[in-house]
Enzyme design. Structure first.
Site, PDB file in Angstrom:
ATOM      1  N   HIS A 203    -107.659  25.111 -35.573  1.00 51.61           N
ATOM      2  CA  HIS A 203    -107.332  26.166 -34.618  1.00 51.61           C
ATOM      3  C   HIS A 203    -105.858  26.164 -34.237  1.00 51.61           C
ATOM      4  CE1 HIS A 203    -111.687  26.314 -34.613  1.00 51.61           C
ATOM      5  NE2 HIS A 203    -111.464  27.601 -34.478  1.00 51.61           N
TER       6      HIS A 203
ATOM      7  N   GLU B 276    -122.080  30.974 -40.500  1.00 50.83           N
ATOM      8  CA  GLU B 276    -121.092  29.922 -40.758  1.00 50.83           C
ATOM      9  C   GLU B 276    -121.746  28.559 -40.985  1.00 50.83           C
ATOM     10  OE1 GLU B 276    -118.330  29.677 -37.483  1.00 50.83           O
ATOM     11  OE2 GLU B 276    -119.884  29.876 -35.980  1.00 50.83           O
TER      12      GLU B 276
ATOM     13  N   ASP C  11    -115.920  27.547 -41.139  1.00 50.02           N
ATOM     14  CA  ASP C  11    -116.987  26.575 -40.917  1.00 50.02           C
ATOM     15  C   ASP C  11    -117.975  26.540 -42.071  1.00 50.02           C
ATOM     16  OD1 ASP C  11    -116.495  25.227 -38.478  1.00 50.02           O
ATOM     17  OD2 ASP C  11    -116.827  27.109 -37.420  1.00 50.02           O
TER      18      ASP C  11
ATOM     19  N   CYS D 190    -114.625  36.914 -41.327  1.00 47.54           N
ATOM     20  CA  CYS D 190    -113.585  36.680 -40.313  1.00 47.54           C
ATOM     21  C   CYS D 190    -112.943  35.303 -40.448  1.00 47.54           C
ATOM     22  CB  CYS D 190    -114.118  36.904 -38.906  1.00 47.54           C
ATOM     23  SG  CYS D 190    -115.392  35.728 -38.437  1.00 47.54           S
TER      24      CYS D 190
HETATM   25  C1  PEP Z   1    -114.965  30.525 -38.913  1.00 54.16           C
HETATM   26  O1  PEP Z   1    -115.604  29.478 -38.734  1.00 54.16           O
HETATM   27  O2  PEP Z   1    -114.683  30.974 -40.043  1.00 54.16           O
HETATM   28  C2  PEP Z   1    -114.468  31.307 -37.767  1.00 54.16           C
HETATM   29  C3  PEP Z   1    -113.888  32.468 -37.925  1.00 54.16           C
HETATM   30  O3  PEP Z   1    -114.582  30.755 -36.527  1.00 54.16           O
HETATM   31  P1  PEP Z   1    -113.657  29.554 -35.977  1.00 54.16           P
HETATM   32  O4  PEP Z   1    -112.486  29.418 -36.916  1.00 54.16           O
HETATM   33  O5  PEP Z   1    -113.235  29.938 -34.608  1.00 54.16           O
HETATM   34  O6  PEP Z   1    -114.575  28.379 -36.025  1.00 54.16           O
HETATM   35 MG    MG Z   2    -116.442  28.973 -36.845  1.00 56.52          MG
END
Ligand code: PEP
Ligand code: MG
Length: 584
Positions: free
Chosen positions: A189, A431, A455, A502
């Site tokens: 993140h 995910e 994920d 996403c």
């Molecule tokens: C993902 O896991 O691809 C996602 C978009 O969520 P995050 O990166 O916030 O876990």
């Molecule tokens: Mg995620």
């Protein structure tokens, strides 16, 4: 001059002076002193304490008027802590009796207090340890003449073991021109925030503290994942030239956002934005995002360092919904855990990505979940296209529990007499492999899917997305991952439910044409990437992308698939290929 290779995290080139940030518990050189040096060492220590006290007094005076009451109270509390035995008597005793250097004495004392706090379960005491650590950190920096991030007055490149998402959210973009870290990965993140801030960054630089010292000059090449330490004049000149030409290309590419969202063979597609703050919201607007495909609400909480009340959440969601009024806004419920925590939360989950994370927390802490759902449901009056998305779903039962709680929230708001919209569209992140495998059933329970590939890759391949030592196992192109993505798309289409991607692969030029070939038409990406993603899709034909997918779908290894994708990108988008890859 050294060349270090790491993982390219955030595009751009930075040239500047180093500011080293390290974790004092791990990186302080533990050493002893001679009997004769005791006095000097104690004076050095007490001077640093005085400097920190003065600094805090000045901050509390709040001449700039930028500090809120909570921060002032914390600083006042820090001043009180500085008078405690821990910081004065105990540390001085360690210097005098054990002949430790002041830095070592403080770190040993901190370690002792950490052990004491570990035995105490209450969150209050755990977070109190972080207060001690934060002050000790300041004292050690003072003793060594290292600057705090808040004291920087000229542009610098941060060199650190890692930068947490919380720290990243407090970085000043004008002064931090580059970031180089030892750990972290593309989907961490902190990386996602660095991209939004448009700060060139390279993570995963092994043993970087062996090569980089305070005040060294660095070049950070965020395209190719390179860091050059103390470059010679010719290299600096070449990189300054490259920096200008990349900036020019980025400006040209932005024009693409004005074009209709159609492929060469006239197929429509949509590019949404992943956002978590006003800065990203503005970029998303400027780059004409189709809407918000993922609002990571947990980052709003982390930025505020607390759990936001229903009213505070309502106000923020309202802002996002109004800015994109009439367009889709997907609000994802809290995905706390994994690598996303408040700065002062010291959760000791032994395996955080597999443990106490996301919807699992909310289903247990039902009141907090309801607080968030009610804020979202009430904010629905500001935009008819609002959608709710639940992360980390692994079973049908979880979805059913969420729906029950959702209904309770509607009922309560109705009884409170507040306005809201009934039956907001409810979707889930795919995910976790079990969710992909159950996607045919899940599609009948929910209104839409969004593939969280960050994920999905980590859970399919059992590889921590943030752990540098297993980075080679993190393979988005592993045939098992591609199979799950494709299977989910097929099931979504068969049930007439929209599906998007996403995760970070959706903004990666290497994977885009493959995703189009697999049937994906909705992409949600970091808003800084919208022009790049769009420039590739508008110049692609679905027929070609399907051929590409068919040419790799039966291959058995990620390496073979990657080779094919690289050839395809090199042939069709040579300039983009050259800026991201080096064939060596
Ligand atoms: C993902 O896991 O691809 C996602 C978009 O969520 P995050 O990166 O916030 O876990
Ligand atoms: Mg995620």
């Amino acid at each position: 001059m050294y060349l270090l290779r790491g993982i390219p995290i955030s595009r751009g080139i930075a040239i500047g002076k180093t500011l080293i940030r390290y974790d004092i518990m791990k990186k302080v050189n533990l050493s002893q002193i001679k009997e004769d040096d005791k006095k000097t060492e104690i004076t050095r220590y007490l001077n640093a304490i005085d400097q920190v006290k003065n600094e805090i007094t000045n901050l509390v005076a709040n001449k700039s008027g930028t500090l809120n009451q909570d921060t002032i109270q914390i600083l006042q509390y820090y001043k009180v802590l500085l008078e405690e035995d821990f910081f004065i008597k105990n540390v001085i005793e360690r210097i005098e009796n054990d002949l430790y250097s002041a830095d070592s004495a403080l770190v040993y004392e901190l370690e002792a207090i950490r052990k004491q706090f570990e035995k105490i379960e209450a969150e209050y005491f755990k977070s109190r340890f972080l207060d001690f650590k934060s002050i000790a950190d300041r004292i050690i920096r003072k003793m060594n003449g290292d600057l705090e991030l808040g004291e920087i007055s000229e542009p610098i490149i941060i060199v650190a073991e890692e930068v947490s998402p919380a720290e990243m959210l407090h970085i000043k973009k004008e002064l931090v021109i580059g970031i180089a870290t030892e750990s972290g990965s593309t989907t961490s993140h902190a990386a996602i925030i660095a991209e939004s801030l448009e700060i060139p960054a390279v993570f995963g630089l092994r043993d970087l503290f062996n090569y980089i010292k305070k005040d060294d000059i660095l070049i950070v090449d965020g395209y190719k994942g390179l860091v050059i330490v103390n470059p010679d004049e010719a290299t600096v000149k070449d990189y300054k030239h490259l920096q200008k030409s990349y900036q020019k290309k980025e400006k040209e590419i932005i024009q693409v956002v004005n074009l209709p969202s159609k492929t060469v063979d006239d197929e429509g597609f949509k590019i949404y934005a992943n956002v978590s703050n006003s800065m990203e919201l503005n970029i998303a607007k400027r780059h004409q995002a189709e809407g918000i495909g993922l609002l990571r609400t947990e980052l709003l909480f982390i930025a505020n360092e607390k759990f936001l009340t229903e009213k505070e959440q309502f106000d923020i969601y309202k802002e996002y919904l109004l800015i994109f009024q009439g367009k889709d806004v997907v609000i994802r419920t809290l995905d706390m855990g994994g690598d996303k925590f408040f700065e002062n939360s010291t959760s000791k989950d032994p395996n955080p990505f597999l443990g106490w994370r996301s919807i699992r927390v909310l289903l247990k802490e039902k009141e907090k979940f309801k607080q968030q759902l009610k804020a979202i449901i009430r904010a629905s009056v500001f935009n008819d296209n609002i959608k709710i998305m639940i992360p980390m779903i692994s079973s049908i039962e979880e979805v059913r529990k969420v729906k029950e709680i959702y209904k309770e929230c509607e009922e309560e708001i109705k009884n409170e007499g507040k306005p809201f919209k009934y039956n907001i569209s409810l979707g889930i992140m795919i995910e976790i492999p079990s969710a992909a495998i159950l996607s045919n059933h899940l599609a009948k329970e929910v209104d839409f899917f969004s593939l969280g590939t960050n994920d999905l890759v980590q859970y399919t391949l059992a590889v921590d997305r943030n752990n540098q030592s297993v980075a080679e196992y993190y393979q988005p192109l592993n045939p098992a991952v591609l199979y799950l993505i494709h299977y989910t798309v097929v099931n979504a289409n068969a049930n007439n439910k929209p599906v998007s991607v996403c995760g970070e692969i959706a903004r990666n030029p290497l994977y885009l044409r493959l995703l189009l070939g697999m049937g994906i038409r909705n992409f949600s990406v970091n808003p800084t990437y919208i022009p790049l993603v769009k420039s590739i899709i508008v110049n692609s034909s679905i027929a070609d992308c399907k051929k590409l997918w068919n040419s790799v779908r039966n291959l058995k290894t990620a390496i073979e698939i990657e080779r094919k994708l690289k050839d395809d990108l090199k042939k069709n988008f040579t300039e983009i290929y050259n800026s991201y890859f080096y064939d060596s």
